[in-house]
Design a protein around this motif. Structure first.
Motif, PDB file in Angstrom:
ATOM      1  N   VAL A  45      17.669  21.411 -25.087  1.00 34.34           N
ATOM      2  CA  VAL A  45      17.482  21.979 -23.757  1.00 34.34           C
ATOM      3  C   VAL A  45      16.038  22.397 -23.523  1.00 34.34           C
ATOM      4  CG1 VAL A  45      18.067  23.928 -22.277  1.00 34.34           C
ATOM      5  CG2 VAL A  45      19.864  22.713 -23.503  1.00 34.34           C
ATOM      6  N   ASN A  46      15.423  22.992 -24.522  1.00 36.46           N
ATOM      7  CA  ASN A  46      14.044  23.463 -24.350  1.00 36.46           C
ATOM      8  C   ASN A  46      13.108  22.314 -24.020  1.00 36.46           C
ATOM      9  OD1 ASN A  46      14.689  26.112 -24.833  1.00 36.46           O
ATOM     10  ND2 ASN A  46      14.288  25.993 -27.034  1.00 36.46           N
ATOM     11  N   GLN A  47      13.320  21.179 -24.683  1.00 39.35           N
ATOM     12  CA  GLN A  47      12.479  20.011 -24.406  1.00 39.35           C
ATOM     13  C   GLN A  47      12.652  19.570 -22.962  1.00 39.35           C
ATOM     14  OE1 GLN A  47      13.157  16.682 -27.018  1.00 39.35           O
ATOM     15  NE2 GLN A  47      12.289  15.217 -25.563  1.00 39.35           N
ATOM     16  N   ARG A  48      13.884  19.608 -22.475  1.00 40.73           N
ATOM     17  CA  ARG A  48      14.135  19.146 -21.119  1.00 40.73           C
ATOM     18  C   ARG A  48      13.582  20.110 -20.080  1.00 40.73           C
ATOM     19  NH1 ARG A  48      18.270  17.097 -24.235  1.00 40.73           N
ATOM     20  NH2 ARG A  48      18.397  14.842 -24.010  1.00 40.73           N
ATOM     21  N   THR A  49      13.640  21.394 -20.342  1.00 39.11           N
ATOM     22  CA  THR A  49      13.110  22.344 -19.374  1.00 39.11           C
ATOM     23  C   THR A  49      11.594  22.233 -19.276  1.00 39.11           C
ATOM     24  OG1 THR A  49      13.042  24.098 -21.055  1.00 39.11           O
ATOM     25  CG2 THR A  49      14.990  24.003 -19.663  1.00 39.11           C
ATOM     26  N   GLN A  50      10.943  21.697 -20.299  1.00 34.60           N
ATOM     27  CA  GLN A  50       9.499  21.512 -20.229  1.00 34.60           C
ATOM     28  C   GLN A  50       9.106  20.466 -19.190  1.00 34.60           C
ATOM     29  OE1 GLN A  50       7.335  23.546 -21.843  1.00 34.60           O
ATOM     30  NE2 GLN A  50       9.243  24.564 -22.425  1.00 34.60           N
ATOM     31  N   MET A  51      10.059  19.629 -18.796  1.00 35.00           N
ATOM     32  CA  MET A  51       9.754  18.594 -17.808  1.00 35.00           C
ATOM     33  C   MET A  51       9.740  19.141 -16.389  1.00 35.00           C
ATOM     34  SD  MET A  51      11.808  15.243 -19.174  1.00 35.00           S
ATOM     35  CE  MET A  51      13.425  15.964 -18.923  1.00 35.00           C
ATOM     36  N   VAL A  52      10.215  20.367 -16.221  1.00 43.24           N
ATOM     37  CA  VAL A  52      10.324  20.932 -14.882  1.00 43.24           C
ATOM     38  C   VAL A  52       8.948  21.063 -14.241  1.00 43.24           C
ATOM     39  CG1 VAL A  52      11.014  22.958 -13.573  1.00 43.24           C
ATOM     40  CG2 VAL A  52      12.421  22.157 -15.458  1.00 43.24           C
ATOM     41  N   GLY A  53       8.831  20.606 -12.997  1.00 43.28           N
ATOM     42  CA  GLY A  53       7.556  20.654 -12.289  1.00 43.28           C
ATOM     43  C   GLY A  53       6.634  19.502 -12.618  1.00 43.28           C
ATOM     44  N   GLN A  54       7.063  18.626 -13.546  1.00 48.10           N
ATOM     45  CA  GLN A  54       6.249  17.478 -13.918  1.00 48.10           C
ATOM     46  C   GLN A  54       6.804  16.183 -13.331  1.00 48.10           C
ATOM     47  OE1 GLN A  54       5.453  17.353 -18.147  1.00 48.10           O
ATOM     48  NE2 GLN A  54       5.464  19.579 -18.297  1.00 48.10           N
ATOM     49  N   ASN A  55       7.773  16.305 -12.432  1.00 47.38           N
ATOM     50  CA  ASN A  55       8.358  15.148 -11.743  1.00 47.38           C
ATOM     51  C   ASN A  55       8.997  14.175 -12.714  1.00 47.38           C
ATOM     52  OD1 ASN A  55       8.879  14.341  -9.059  1.00 47.38           O
ATOM     53  ND2 ASN A  55       7.447  12.631  -9.241  1.00 47.38           N
ATOM     54  N   ASN A  71       9.952   9.015 -15.028  1.00 44.42           N
ATOM     55  CA  ASN A  71       9.230   9.728 -13.987  1.00 44.42           C
ATOM     56  C   ASN A  71       9.941   9.487 -12.665  1.00 44.42           C
ATOM     57  OD1 ASN A  71       7.201  10.483 -11.968  1.00 44.42           O
ATOM     58  ND2 ASN A  71       5.751  10.486 -13.679  1.00 44.42           N
ATOM     59  N   TRP A  72      10.120  10.568 -11.880  1.00 42.06           N
ATOM     60  CA  TRP A  72      10.790  10.428 -10.591  1.00 42.06           C
ATOM     61  C   TRP A  72      10.055   9.449  -9.666  1.00 42.06           C
ATOM     62  CZ3 TRP A  72      15.498  11.306  -9.110  1.00 42.06           C
ATOM     63  CH2 TRP A  72      16.255  12.324  -9.704  1.00 42.06           C
ATOM     64  N   GLU A  73       8.757   9.249  -9.888  1.00 36.85           N
ATOM     65  CA  GLU A  73       8.013   8.295  -9.059  1.00 36.85           C
ATOM     66  C   GLU A  73       8.548   6.871  -9.227  1.00 36.85           C
ATOM     67  OE1 GLU A  73       3.965   8.742 -10.142  1.00 36.85           O
ATOM     68  OE2 GLU A  73       3.694  10.655  -9.110  1.00 36.85           O
ATOM     69  N   ASP A  97      16.905  19.984  -2.114  1.00 34.64           N
ATOM     70  CA  ASP A  97      17.624  19.534  -3.305  1.00 34.64           C
ATOM     71  C   ASP A  97      16.633  19.480  -4.469  1.00 34.64           C
ATOM     72  OD1 ASP A  97      19.667  18.494  -4.889  1.00 34.64           O
ATOM     73  OD2 ASP A  97      19.316  16.439  -4.238  1.00 34.64           O
ATOM     74  N   VAL A  98      17.140  19.352  -5.679  1.00 31.27           N
ATOM     75  CA  VAL A  98      16.278  19.188  -6.848  1.00 31.27           C
ATOM     76  C   VAL A  98      16.135  17.713  -7.207  1.00 31.27           C
ATOM     77  CG1 VAL A  98      16.090  19.598  -9.333  1.00 31.27           C
ATOM     78  CG2 VAL A  98      16.623  21.487  -7.796  1.00 31.27           C
ATOM     79  N   GLU A  99      17.251  17.015  -7.400  1.00 31.65           N
ATOM     80  CA  GLU A  99      17.213  15.607  -7.795  1.00 31.65           C
ATOM     81  C   GLU A  99      16.934  14.719  -6.595  1.00 31.65           C
ATOM     82  OE1 GLU A  99      20.189  14.349 -11.071  1.00 31.65           O
ATOM     83  OE2 GLU A  99      21.267  15.421  -9.508  1.00 31.65           O
ATOM     84  N   MET A 100      15.764  14.111  -6.561  1.00 31.08           N
ATOM     85  CA  MET A 100      15.423  13.207  -5.458  1.00 31.08           C
ATOM     86  C   MET A 100      14.463  12.146  -5.954  1.00 31.08           C
ATOM     87  SD  MET A 100      14.869  15.883  -2.275  1.00 31.08           S
ATOM     88  CE  MET A 100      13.725  16.918  -3.226  1.00 31.08           C
ATOM     89  N   PRO A 101      14.610  10.903  -5.470  1.00 24.49           N
ATOM     90  CA  PRO A 101      13.681   9.843  -5.889  1.00 24.49           C
ATOM     91  C   PRO A 101      12.261  10.114  -5.419  1.00 24.49           C
ATOM     92  CG  PRO A 101      15.078   9.097  -4.084  1.00 24.49           C
ATOM     93  CD  PRO A 101      15.631  10.415  -4.535  1.00 24.49           C
ATOM     94  N   GLU A 102      11.326   9.572  -6.148  1.00 27.17           N
ATOM     95  CA  GLU A 102       9.884   9.640  -5.878  1.00 27.17           C
ATOM     96  C   GLU A 102       9.275  11.017  -6.136  1.00 27.17           C
ATOM     97  OE1 GLU A 102       8.133   6.647  -3.274  1.00 27.17           O
ATOM     98  OE2 GLU A 102       9.917   6.915  -2.040  1.00 27.17           O
ATOM     99  N   MET A 103       9.878  12.092  -5.637  1.00 25.11           N
ATOM    100  CA  MET A 103       9.404  13.447  -5.956  1.00 25.11           C
ATOM    101  C   MET A 103      10.585  14.405  -5.941  1.00 25.11           C
ATOM    102  SD  MET A 103       6.611  15.946  -4.080  1.00 25.11           S
ATOM    103  CE  MET A 103       5.219  14.876  -4.431  1.00 25.11           C
ATOM    104  N   ASP A 104      10.823  15.063  -7.070  1.00 31.17           N
ATOM    105  CA  ASP A 104      11.964  15.971  -7.141  1.00 31.17           C
ATOM    106  C   ASP A 104      11.639  17.324  -6.506  1.00 31.17           C
ATOM    107  OD1 ASP A 104      10.433  17.361  -9.004  1.00 31.17           O
ATOM    108  OD2 ASP A 104      11.775  17.034 -10.684  1.00 31.17           O
ATOM    109  N   GLY A 105      12.655  18.162  -6.381  1.00 27.76           N
ATOM    110  CA  GLY A 105      12.490  19.445  -5.710  1.00 27.76           C
ATOM    111  C   GLY A 105      11.591  20.405  -6.447  1.00 27.76           C
ATOM    112  N   TYR A 106      11.627  20.383  -7.776  1.00 29.42           N
ATOM    113  CA  TYR A 106      10.751  21.259  -8.554  1.00 29.42           C
ATOM    114  C   TYR A 106       9.287  20.918  -8.295  1.00 29.42           C
ATOM    115  CZ  TYR A 106      14.939  22.489 -11.286  1.00 29.42           C
ATOM    116  OH  TYR A 106      16.174  22.922 -11.687  1.00 29.42           O
ATOM    117  N   THR A 107       8.986  19.630  -8.285  1.00 26.83           N
ATOM    118  CA  THR A 107       7.610  19.210  -8.040  1.00 26.83           C
ATOM    119  C   THR A 107       7.197  19.514  -6.611  1.00 26.83           C
ATOM    120  OG1 THR A 107       7.927  17.452  -9.673  1.00 26.83           O
ATOM    121  CG2 THR A 107       6.002  17.273  -8.229  1.00 26.83           C
TER     122      THR A 107
END
Length: 309
Positions: free
Chosen positions: A8-18, A118-120, A240-250
């Motif tokens: 989980v920790n590894q996955r949370t590091q991806m937050v904001g990095q699209n 990458n969401w892009e 939303d959070v999950e979205m193509p090209e750019m997610d909600g966190y980004t």
């Protein structure tokens, strides 16, 4: 595969990095599909299924998993394909997921691997695919097309949510000071956009929609090109959070680092499990988080936010 959420920790590091991780699986045939790992609790060989009288045919039964009784939905049937034959259940798998505050299992023919992406590189479905397809996105892995399933659409059909705001809240909304600015709603799911728009218009709000974070950010930058602020154009953003090209966190990260945009109130509104979301919301600087979907809760929360901002 049962330990799919171990790191989980590894996955949370991806937050904001699209970035995201997709769990790849097959239904009937050779087509490969994907689902966001953050929505997956575990993957296990198909357990014993008990039938449910008068249930929809796509619900193959229920199973007891970790002390919880979980409905098992045949994902092939849910998207209009032939169901997995009874004789192949012993070699099939169930993906246990959390969506919209509910736990359910999706019966699939086989599970392949997890891909860090990458969401892009996650793109909307082709425009010619039609509005009734059960996809929110497509991507390529090893030159093979991967189709990302629109689970919200499936669940809305299998187990519909009440989408109407209660008369009490509608009546309360009429006593408030009218909102002068629209709400920007960002979601790649047409089902979710419709649900949110219906909820907000019921309490007297105008709604502008965009299909992903990239579209929303471009729109916000466009309307503020004249030197104005985002708060001059929108009362708040619900994304939303999950979205193509750019997610909600980004999207939140980009909004909060922009002088013209950072004052806008942003609520993340997602079907993702709430287990990790508080830390993620704080990390990217979102103003609020809410799990999908309760029309009354959303309407009440939005009115509270607008009354104090």
């Amino acid at each position: 595969m049962a330990g799919v959420l171990d790191s989980v920790n590894q996955r949370t590091q991806m937050v904001g990095q699209n970035r995201l991780e997709l769990l790849l699986f097959r239904l009937v045939g050779q087509q490969v599909y994907g689902i966001n790992v953050f929505k997956v609790r575990e993957v296990l060989p198909c357990p014993k299924l008990s039938s449910i009288p008068n249930s929809r045919s796509v619900v193959r039964g229920v199973s007891h998993v970790r002390g919880e009784t979980i409905p098992i939905i045949d994902l092939s049937m849910a998207i209009g394909l032939p169901g997995i034959p009874q004789e192949k259940l012993s070699t099939s798998f169930v993906i246990i997921t959390e969506y919209n505050r509910k736990t359910q299992g999706f019966l699939v023919a086989g599970v392949e691997r997890i891909m860090n992406m990458n969401w892009e590189n996650i793109l909307p479905p082709p425009k010619g695919a039609g509005k009734d397809v059960y996809l929110t996105a497509v991507t390529k892995v090893d030159e093979k097309l991967i189709e990302v399933i629109d689970v919200e659409k499936i669940l809305a059909e299998v187990s519909p949510l009440r989408e109407d705001v209660t008369e009490e809240l509608v009546a309360r909304s009429t006593t408030r000071e009218p909102a002068n600015l629209p709400v920007l709603v960002v979601d790649d799911s047409s089902v979710a956009r419709r649900q949110i728009q219906r909820c907000l218009t019921a309490i007297g709000l105008e709604v502008v929609t965009r299909n992903d974070g990239k579209q929303a950010l471009e729109h916000l930058r466009e309307v503020t090109q004249d030197g104005s602020k985002a708060t001059d154009h929108f009362a708040m953003v619900i994304s939303d959070v999950e979205m193509p090209e750019m997610d909600g966190y980004t999207l939140v990260t980009r909004v909060k680092e922009s002088p013209a945009l950072h004052d806008i109130y942003v609520m993340l509104h997602t079907s993702l499990s709430g287990v990790f979301n508080k830390a993620m919301v704080q990390k990217v600087g979102a103003d609020d988080f809410m799990a999908k979907f309760s029309a009354d809760e959303l309407a009440e929360r939005v009115m509270e936010i607008l009354d104090r901002t």
